[in-house]
Design a protein around this motif. Structure first.
Motif, PDB file in Angstrom:
ATOM      1  N   GLY A  66       0.835  -1.204   0.000  1.00 55.64           N
ATOM      2  CA  GLY A  66       0.000   0.000   0.000  1.00 55.64           C
ATOM      3  C   GLY A  66       0.867   1.250   0.000  1.00 55.64           C
ATOM      4  O   GLY A  66       2.094   1.174  -0.008  1.00 55.64           O
ATOM      5  N   PRO A  67       0.226   2.419  -0.004  1.00 54.09           N
ATOM      6  CA  PRO A  67       1.007   3.664  -0.065  1.00 54.09           C
ATOM      7  C   PRO A  67       1.750   3.964   1.241  1.00 54.09           C
ATOM      8  O   PRO A  67       1.326   3.535   2.321  1.00 54.09           O
ATOM      9  N   TYR A  68       2.846   4.678   1.094  1.00 55.81           N
ATOM     10  CA  TYR A  68       3.569   5.218   2.247  1.00 55.81           C
ATOM     11  C   TYR A  68       3.538   6.729   2.052  1.00 55.81           C
ATOM     12  O   TYR A  68       4.155   7.254   1.122  1.00 55.81           O
ATOM     13  N   ILE A  69       2.804   7.393   2.892  1.00 52.55           N
ATOM     14  CA  ILE A  69       2.643   8.840   2.723  1.00 52.55           C
ATOM     15  C   ILE A  69       3.305   9.553   3.900  1.00 52.55           C
ATOM     16  O   ILE A  69       2.974   9.285   5.053  1.00 52.55           O
ATOM     17  N   ALA A  70       4.258  10.431   3.570  1.00 51.69           N
ATOM     18  CA  ALA A  70       4.955  11.166   4.633  1.00 51.69           C
ATOM     19  C   ALA A  70       4.462  12.606   4.669  1.00 51.69           C
ATOM     20  O   ALA A  70       4.235  13.220   3.625  1.00 51.69           O
ATOM     21  N   LEU A  71       4.293  13.102   5.860  1.00 50.80           N
ATOM     22  CA  LEU A  71       3.882  14.501   6.022  1.00 50.80           C
ATOM     23  C   LEU A  71       4.824  15.156   7.021  1.00 50.80           C
ATOM     24  O   LEU A  71       4.956  14.679   8.152  1.00 50.80           O
ATOM     25  N   ASN A  72       5.497  16.225   6.581  1.00 50.67           N
ATOM     26  CA  ASN A  72       6.365  16.954   7.506  1.00 50.67           C
ATOM     27  C   ASN A  72       5.525  18.000   8.239  1.00 50.67           C
ATOM     28  O   ASN A  72       5.168  19.025   7.672  1.00 50.67           O
ATOM     29  N   CYS A  73       5.195  17.697   9.488  1.00 52.33           N
ATOM     30  CA  CYS A  73       4.262  18.553  10.232  1.00 52.33           C
ATOM     31  C   CYS A  73       4.831  19.947  10.499  1.00 52.33           C
ATOM     32  O   CYS A  73       4.079  20.893  10.695  1.00 52.33           O
ATOM     33  N   SER A  74       6.172  20.090  10.510  1.00 54.09           N
ATOM     34  CA  SER A  74       6.740  21.411  10.830  1.00 54.09           C
ATOM     35  C   SER A  74       6.690  22.330   9.622  1.00 54.09           C
ATOM     36  O   SER A  74       6.881  23.533   9.741  1.00 54.09           O
ATOM     37  N   ALA A  75       6.442  21.771   8.441  1.00 49.28           N
ATOM     38  CA  ALA A  75       6.529  22.591   7.236  1.00 49.28           C
ATOM     39  C   ALA A  75       5.171  23.155   6.798  1.00 49.28           C
ATOM     40  O   ALA A  75       5.085  23.824   5.790  1.00 49.28           O
ATOM     41  N   ILE A  76       4.135  22.887   7.580  1.00 48.54           N
ATOM     42  CA  ILE A  76       2.801  23.315   7.130  1.00 48.54           C
ATOM     43  C   ILE A  76       2.256  24.432   8.007  1.00 48.54           C
ATOM     44  O   ILE A  76       2.250  24.321   9.239  1.00 48.54           O
ATOM     45  N   ALA A  77       1.768  25.484   7.355  1.00 51.53           N
ATOM     46  CA  ALA A  77       1.175  26.589   8.107  1.00 51.53           C
ATOM     47  C   ALA A  77      -0.090  26.099   8.795  1.00 51.53           C
ATOM     48  O   ALA A  77      -0.786  25.220   8.273  1.00 51.53           O
ATOM     49  N   ASP A  78      -0.365  26.688   9.959  1.00 51.45           N
ATOM     50  CA  ASP A  78      -1.522  26.272  10.746  1.00 51.45           C
ATOM     51  C   ASP A  78      -2.829  26.375   9.965  1.00 51.45           C
ATOM     52  O   ASP A  78      -3.723  25.547  10.111  1.00 51.45           O
ATOM     53  N   THR A  79      -2.898  27.386   9.094  1.00 48.36           N
ATOM     54  CA  THR A  79      -4.130  27.609   8.335  1.00 48.36           C
ATOM     55  C   THR A  79      -4.349  26.508   7.292  1.00 48.36           C
ATOM     56  O   THR A  79      -5.456  26.291   6.839  1.00 48.36           O
TER      57      THR A  79
END
Ligand SMILES: Nc1ncnc2c1ncn2[C@@H]1O[C@H](COP(=O)(O)OP(=O)(O)O)[C@@H](O)[C@H]1O
Ligand SMILES: [Mg+2]
Length: 360
Positions: free
Chosen positions: A82-95
């Motif tokens: 299945g997919p492996y999806i990475a999200l860098n939480c520090s790189a996303i604006a709160d909005t």
């Protein structure tokens, strides 16, 4: 076996680059060699958790291999296809975090001109890797909690509750225990994320692994840069082992890469190794040309005297340069030299005395 292309790429072509897909295909626990007992324990814990859908929280300094371990866990889990999806939480604006995590419906905000899936939805059937999770704002943590707990969410502007069949792995380089104690990270979210917790040791505490890693990076760099380096010299290895590696494995990898590119011979020589500890030492400032004070004088005048003396010392007595540095005119400098009786290179008290009028 890895399906080609992995579902992440077909679900959202921008989710992974081709090189990331190749890298992901290769990563397994076998790619993380170690002789270090702490690291072995980490790998055993990761391998034990991999087949089950438990959340894993990976802790460790930057560059200790958190991303790599998360990929290895995914690749040895039943979700590997299945997919492996990475999200860098520090790189996303709160909005944007809500739309990034859960997606949005067309028209839900000004720039939402079409429906868009969020990371939770894209990871359906696979693994969602929440990188730098300790950097999430309190508001984002609140939004994350329900989705992590119940694996269900709504797209921004959407009515329908969507269920995602995902496994969550998270990582942070922050001291999350202190963050939980001080309330900057929600305790309930922390408990959800840490069914298994793995703390990767920094490279300076697993120096026995340096030769293994170096060998891997030489091989990798030879392929990438078309070089034929066979080994590392004992002297160069000694330099690497003595260093404290604040940037951990990431730093070691880049040091070896640039050494391999420069090396013409069969073995990496110590002079090819460029690390902070081997930079030429900073030039020492020449001694300050002021007389020693009997008692510490904290007046502004005393400070000015010392400062001017120091600058004249550094310019080896060149008054023109000293004026440029001090941003004062030449007459001002001369006046202050006389006023404070400043000694400087090229003007000894001997010479000054000679200048004094000789009594008849
Ligand atoms: N055991 C290892 N073997 C080979 N390369 C490694 C290993 N651990 C980390 N690396 C490399 O070091 C770099 C940093 O690893 P990464 O997983 O991104 O660290 P982190 O997420 O902790 O900052 C990457 O280039 C990765 O490929
Ligand atoms: Mg990382």
């Amino acid at each position: 076996m890895v399906r080609w292309p992995p579902r992440a790429a077909s679900g959202n072509p921008s989710a992974m680059s081709i090189s990331e897909i190749y890298q992901l295909q290769k990563v397994s626990f076998k790619n993380i060699p170690t002789r270090n007992p702490d690291m072995k324990r980490c790998l055993d814990a990761a391998a034990a958790a991999a087949p089950h859908d438990m959340t894993v929280l990976i802790l460790g300094e930057n560059g200790t291999g958190k991303n790599l371990l998360a990929q290895a866990i995914h690749n040895s889990s039943p979700r590997a296809m299945g997919p492996y999806i990475a999200l860098n939480c520090s790189a996303i604006a709160d909005t944007l975090i809500e739309s990034e995590l859960f997606g949005h419906e067309r028209g839900s905000f000004t720039s939402a001109d079409r429906d868009r899936k969020g990371k939770f939805e894209l990871a359906n059937g696979g693994t969602l890797f929440l990188d730098e999770v300790g950097d999430l704002s309190p508001a984002a943590q609140a939004k994350m909690l329900r989705a992590v707990e119940y694996k269900q969410f709504e797209r921004v502007g959407g009515e329908k509750t969507i269920k995602a069949n995902i496994r969550i792995i998270a990582a942070t380089n922050q001291d999350i225990f202190t963050q939980v104690e001080t309330g900057t990270f929600r305790r309930d979210l922390f408990y959800r994320l840490k069914e298994v917790i793995i703390e990767l040791p920094p490279l300076h505490s697993r120096k026995e692994d340096i030769p293994l890693l170096v060998e891997k990076f030489i091989e990798e760099s030879n392929k990438k840069y078309n070089r034929t380096v066979l080994e590392i010299s004992d002297e160069a290895l000694e330099v690497l082992i003595k260093y404290h590696w604040p940037g951990n494995i990431r730093e070691l990898r880049s040091v070896i890469k640039s050494a391999v590119v420069k090396e013409q011979g069969p073995a990496l020589l110590p002079e090819r190794i460029q690390i902070a500890g081997r930079r030429p030492p900073p030039r020492k400032a020449p001694p300050i040309f002021v007389e020693a004070e009997e008692e510490e004088d904290l007046s502004l005048a005393a400070y000015e005297k010392k400062h001017i003396g120091m600058v004249l010392g550094r310019t080896s007595g060149n008054k023109r340069k000293a004026c440029q540095i001090l941003k004062i005119s030449r007459p001002t400098l001369d006046r202050k030299i006389e006023l404070y009786g400043i000694e400087y290179p090229g003007r000894s008290s001997q010479r000054r005395r000679k200048k004094k009028p000789v009594p008849p």
